[in-house]
Design a protein around this motif. Structure first.
Motif, PDB file in Angstrom:
ATOM      1  N   ILE A  83       0.835  -1.201   0.000  1.00  9.92           N
ATOM      2  CA  ILE A  83       0.000   0.000   0.000  1.00  9.92           C
ATOM      3  C   ILE A  83       0.867   1.247   0.000  1.00  9.92           C
ATOM      4  O   ILE A  83       0.650   2.181  -0.781  1.00  9.92           O
ATOM      5  CB  ILE A  83      -0.972  -0.012   1.192  1.00  9.92           C
ATOM      6  CG1 ILE A  83      -2.023  -1.114   1.001  1.00  9.92           C
ATOM      7  CG2 ILE A  83      -1.639   1.347   1.382  1.00  9.92           C
ATOM      8  CD1 ILE A  83      -2.874  -1.390   2.222  1.00  9.92           C
ATOM      9  N   ASP A  84       1.879   1.268   0.861  1.00  9.49           N
ATOM     10  CA  ASP A  84       2.779   2.424   0.934  1.00  9.49           C
ATOM     11  C   ASP A  84       3.507   2.634  -0.389  1.00  9.49           C
ATOM     12  O   ASP A  84       3.607   3.758  -0.882  1.00  9.49           O
ATOM     13  CB  ASP A  84       3.782   2.225   2.074  1.00  9.49           C
ATOM     14  CG  ASP A  84       4.643   3.430   2.298  1.00  9.49           C
ATOM     15  OD1 ASP A  84       4.075   4.542   2.472  1.00  9.49           O
ATOM     16  OD2 ASP A  84       5.874   3.295   2.303  1.00  9.49           O
ATOM     17  N   ALA A  85       4.000   1.545  -0.986  1.00  5.18           N
ATOM     18  CA  ALA A  85       4.719   1.643  -2.262  1.00  5.18           C
ATOM     19  C   ALA A  85       3.793   2.166  -3.368  1.00  5.18           C
ATOM     20  O   ALA A  85       4.209   2.998  -4.178  1.00  5.18           O
ATOM     21  CB  ALA A  85       5.296   0.280  -2.640  1.00  5.18           C
ATOM     22  N   LEU A  86       2.568   1.685  -3.401  1.00  2.13           N
ATOM     23  CA  LEU A  86       1.630   2.141  -4.429  1.00  2.13           C
ATOM     24  C   LEU A  86       1.253   3.608  -4.246  1.00  2.13           C
ATOM     25  O   LEU A  86       1.149   4.353  -5.219  1.00  2.13           O
ATOM     26  CB  LEU A  86       0.366   1.275  -4.408  1.00  2.13           C
ATOM     27  CG  LEU A  86       0.549  -0.137  -4.963  1.00  2.13           C
ATOM     28  CD1 LEU A  86      -0.623  -1.019  -4.570  1.00  2.13           C
ATOM     29  CD2 LEU A  86       0.724  -0.111  -6.463  1.00  2.13           C
ATOM     30  N   ARG A  87       1.061   4.021  -3.030  1.00  2.00           N
ATOM     31  CA  ARG A  87       0.682   5.415  -2.778  1.00  2.00           C
ATOM     32  C   ARG A  87       1.818   6.388  -3.058  1.00  2.00           C
ATOM     33  O   ARG A  87       1.577   7.536  -3.391  1.00  2.00           O
ATOM     34  CB  ARG A  87       0.225   5.574  -1.332  1.00  2.00           C
ATOM     35  CG  ARG A  87      -1.138   5.005  -1.103  1.00  2.00           C
ATOM     36  CD  ARG A  87      -1.628   5.286   0.280  1.00  2.00           C
ATOM     37  NE  ARG A  87      -2.997   4.786   0.423  1.00  2.00           N
ATOM     38  CZ  ARG A  87      -3.509   4.372   1.557  1.00  2.00           C
ATOM     39  NH1 ARG A  87      -2.811   4.388   2.666  1.00  2.00           N
ATOM     40  NH2 ARG A  87      -4.751   3.935   1.595  1.00  2.00           N
ATOM     41  N   ASN A  88       3.037   5.942  -2.896  1.00  4.32           N
ATOM     42  CA  ASN A  88       4.186   6.855  -3.023  1.00  4.32           C
ATOM     43  C   ASN A  88       4.972   6.660  -4.295  1.00  4.32           C
ATOM     44  O   ASN A  88       6.043   7.218  -4.445  1.00  4.32           O
ATOM     45  CB  ASN A  88       5.079   6.707  -1.801  1.00  4.32           C
ATOM     46  CG  ASN A  88       4.372   7.153  -0.553  1.00  4.32           C
ATOM     47  OD1 ASN A  88       3.856   8.254  -0.488  1.00  4.32           O
ATOM     48  ND2 ASN A  88       4.301   6.277   0.425  1.00  4.32           N
TER      49      ASN A  88
END
Length: 89
Positions: A83-88
Motif C-alpha cells: 500500500i505504501d509503495a503504491l501510494r508513493n
C-alpha cells in the motif's frame, strides 16, 4: 536543488517542481505535470478518487497493480508495504 528546466519530456515545469517539493517521485510528478499540460488542470483533477481504498484490496490485487506500474520487490512485500509503495510511487 531541483533544476528549473527538465528538458522536452516535462511539459509543465511549475507543476512538476511543486509535486517534487511535496514528495512525489520523478515519474509521478512528470506523469501528472504532462497530463495537466495536455488536458488542463480541471480535467486531470476530476479523475481522482474513483478507485476503492487500497486497504480493501487483497494482497494478490495489490501485487498485480504494483507489477503493472513496475514496483520492484513486490513479491516479498506485506500488505502495508505494498500500500505504501503504491501510494508513493
Amino acid at each position: 536543488m531541483p533544476r528549473s528546466k527538465h528538458g522536452p519530456s516535462i511539459k509543465d515545469n511549475e507543476t512538476y517542481e511543486a509535486l517534487r517539493r511535496d514528495g512525489a517521485s520523478k515519474e509521478k510528478a512528470a506523469r501528472i505535470a504532462n497530463a495537466q499540460a495536455a488536458e488542463g488542470e480541471k480535467t486531470v483533477g476530476r479523475r481522482g478518487g474513483k478507485a476503492g481504498s487500497y486497504e480493501d484490496w487483497s494482497v494478490e490485487k495489490l501485487r498485480k497493480r504494483a507489477g503493472e506500474i513496475g514496483i520492484e520487490g513486490r513479491s516479498k512485500m506485506r500488505k502495508g508495504e505494498l500500500i505504501d509503495a503504491l501510494r508513493n510511487h
